[in-house]
Design a protein around this motif. Sequence first.
Motif, mmCIF file in Angstrom:
data_model
loop_
_atom_site.group_PDB
_atom_site.id
_atom_site.type_symbol
_atom_site.label_atom_id
_atom_site.label_comp_id
_atom_site.label_asym_id
_atom_site.label_seq_id
_atom_site.Cartn_x
_atom_site.Cartn_y
_atom_site.Cartn_z
ATOM 1 N N HIS A 59 0.844 -1.022 0.081
ATOM 2 C CA HIS A 59 0.038 0.120 0.034
ATOM 3 C C HIS A 59 0.693 1.266 0.099
ATOM 4 O O HIS A 59 0.455 2.493 -0.569
ATOM 5 C CB HIS A 59 -0.971 -0.090 1.175
ATOM 6 C CG HIS A 59 -2.219 -0.921 1.008
ATOM 7 N ND1 HIS A 59 -2.056 -2.236 1.159
ATOM 8 C CD2 HIS A 59 -3.256 -0.995 0.466
ATOM 9 C CE1 HIS A 59 -2.964 -2.921 1.021
ATOM 10 N NE2 HIS A 59 -3.805 -2.013 0.236
ATOM 11 N N TRP A 65 -0.785 5.019 -1.059
ATOM 12 C CA TRP A 65 -1.409 5.385 -0.135
ATOM 13 C C TRP A 65 -0.718 6.429 0.659
ATOM 14 O O TRP A 65 0.481 6.294 0.995
ATOM 15 C CB TRP A 65 -1.856 4.174 0.786
ATOM 16 C CG TRP A 65 -3.206 3.342 0.304
ATOM 17 C CD1 TRP A 65 -3.012 3.003 -1.015
ATOM 18 C CD2 TRP A 65 -4.329 2.857 0.961
ATOM 19 N NE1 TRP A 65 -4.267 2.163 -1.339
ATOM 20 C CE2 TRP A 65 -4.791 1.989 -0.074
ATOM 21 C CE3 TRP A 65 -4.619 3.008 2.356
ATOM 22 C CZ2 TRP A 65 -6.049 1.278 0.082
ATOM 23 C CZ3 TRP A 65 -5.978 2.219 2.590
ATOM 24 C CH2 TRP A 65 -6.505 1.603 1.584
ATOM 25 N N GLU A 111 -6.545 6.309 1.338
ATOM 26 C CA GLU A 111 -6.544 5.632 0.214
ATOM 27 C C GLU A 111 -7.138 6.619 -0.930
ATOM 28 O O GLU A 111 -7.642 7.214 -0.838
ATOM 29 C CB GLU A 111 -7.733 4.621 0.286
ATOM 30 C CG GLU A 111 -7.969 3.799 -1.039
ATOM 31 C CD GLU A 111 -8.919 2.815 -1.104
ATOM 32 O OE1 GLU A 111 -9.356 1.995 -1.976
ATOM 33 O OE2 GLU A 111 -9.958 2.858 -0.098
ATOM 34 N N GLY A 129 -9.125 11.405 -1.290
ATOM 35 C CA GLY A 129 -8.888 10.267 -0.710
ATOM 36 C C GLY A 129 -9.681 9.881 0.514
ATOM 37 O O GLY A 129 -10.584 10.919 0.693
ATOM 38 N N THR A 147 -8.745 5.076 5.353
ATOM 39 C CA THR A 147 -9.457 3.472 5.236
ATOM 40 C C THR A 147 -8.462 2.746 6.254
ATOM 41 O O THR A 147 -7.472 2.953 6.583
ATOM 42 C CB THR A 147 -9.106 2.953 4.030
ATOM 43 O OG1 THR A 147 -9.869 3.776 3.178
ATOM 44 C CG2 THR A 147 -9.511 1.559 3.887
ATOM 45 N N ILE A 186 -7.088 -1.202 7.131
ATOM 46 C CA ILE A 186 -6.807 -2.290 6.542
ATOM 47 C C ILE A 186 -6.313 -3.389 7.543
ATOM 48 O O ILE A 186 -5.842 -3.307 8.515
ATOM 49 C CB ILE A 186 -5.593 -2.064 5.614
ATOM 50 C CG1 ILE A 186 -5.707 -1.202 4.568
ATOM 51 C CG2 ILE A 186 -5.445 -3.515 4.921
ATOM 52 C CD1 ILE A 186 -4.574 -0.716 3.994
ATOM 53 N N LYS A 246 -10.845 -2.374 4.847
ATOM 54 C CA LYS A 246 -10.376 -3.130 3.684
ATOM 55 C C LYS A 246 -9.844 -4.641 4.415
ATOM 56 O O LYS A 246 -8.905 -4.468 5.247
ATOM 57 C CB LYS A 246 -9.352 -2.554 2.757
ATOM 58 C CG LYS A 246 -8.728 -3.581 1.893
ATOM 59 C CD LYS A 246 -7.701 -2.616 0.825
ATOM 60 C CE LYS A 246 -7.443 -3.521 -0.258
ATOM 61 N NZ LYS A 246 -6.258 -2.629 -1.198
ATOM 62 N N THR A 299 -13.744 -3.277 1.052
ATOM 63 C CA THR A 299 -13.347 -4.044 0.330
ATOM 64 C C THR A 299 -12.439 -5.221 0.686
ATOM 65 O O THR A 299 -12.106 -5.366 1.903
ATOM 66 C CB THR A 299 -11.846 -3.105 -0.494
ATOM 67 O OG1 THR A 299 -12.520 -2.127 -1.034
ATOM 68 C CG2 THR A 299 -11.154 -3.983 -1.580
#
Length: 312
Positions: free
Chosen positions: A27, A32, A53, A60, A63, A65, A97, A125
């Motif tokens: 990422h 990112w 993101e 953006g 987010t 993860i 995500k 996601t």
Amino acid sequence: MPNVTVRPVHFEDFSGQEFERLVFGYHLWADWSDLAWYGQTGSDMGRDIIGIEPIDETSGRRTVIQCANRDDLPVAKAKRDMKGAANAPTGVPEAFKFVCRGAVSARRRDAIAKAAKALKIGHVTIWSGAEFEEHLRLRAEFLLRRFVDGVPFPDDGAGLQAFFSTFADIGDAEVLAQMAMPFERPAFWTPFHAESNLGAFRQAIEDTIGALSTGIWRSRDGELIRRIPSIRDIRDTGTRKAFEGIVRSLDNMRQLFKRRMQDGSIEHCQCGDPNCPTFILHGDVGTELDHARTAILDRVRAVIPNFHIRVE
């Protein structure tokens, strides 16, 4: 050129921290921003990694993860992770995500998306292991090779940030000038009907994709020629997006070559030597590939000032 079988990556052979490090590194490479690796410190509250993101050229979304280095992603675990992140001091994220090791069914994806909506998380996601590997191979294969081959790269977020900042001090004009260099090879100017080694052409396209995506420019034999800037070193967002499109076009041409090998339009010599450079072209496949390559070079000319390439 001998045929090479690309085998799936066995993510299960690596620790949770190693998997998180690969996800974090990817990422970073995918541009990112403001990335923080909470998982390396423990007690992540459902937030292995958090960052911005990129959505388009100007915006953006924040987010979270979560890395699931396990065979499956139970809905109950996904709910706990999202609820923990929503209740963390960083607040409810705009998006969540999951990057998983195993496969995730459509029914489970739907259930997780429904749970996210109930927590007021706007977007979810989910990447299965196969999807994550596909993204790695297209955009950051050098990270995957290091991961699989055991070549060390920094363990911590700050070290990875520095690892990716080699060309931070040069401007876009110099970045683009160096990124033009991998195109200065016969694979980009020799007409296909005159190409004496189509196996070498295929390798040249793969090497160029790798050079533009990772900054690692290699010779046909795999030897490092030099480090050059990569897509992520381009500061102007529009130019960077244009180069991402060029890489996708190169990959499309690589896939076109592969399809024409499969349908017999490009036929390898029948001498039995897998390294024999002789190929036979049938029909108008040479013209088809010439047009695809010309379109790519036109896109490069539109991005790089004063870009010229030899034509024979």
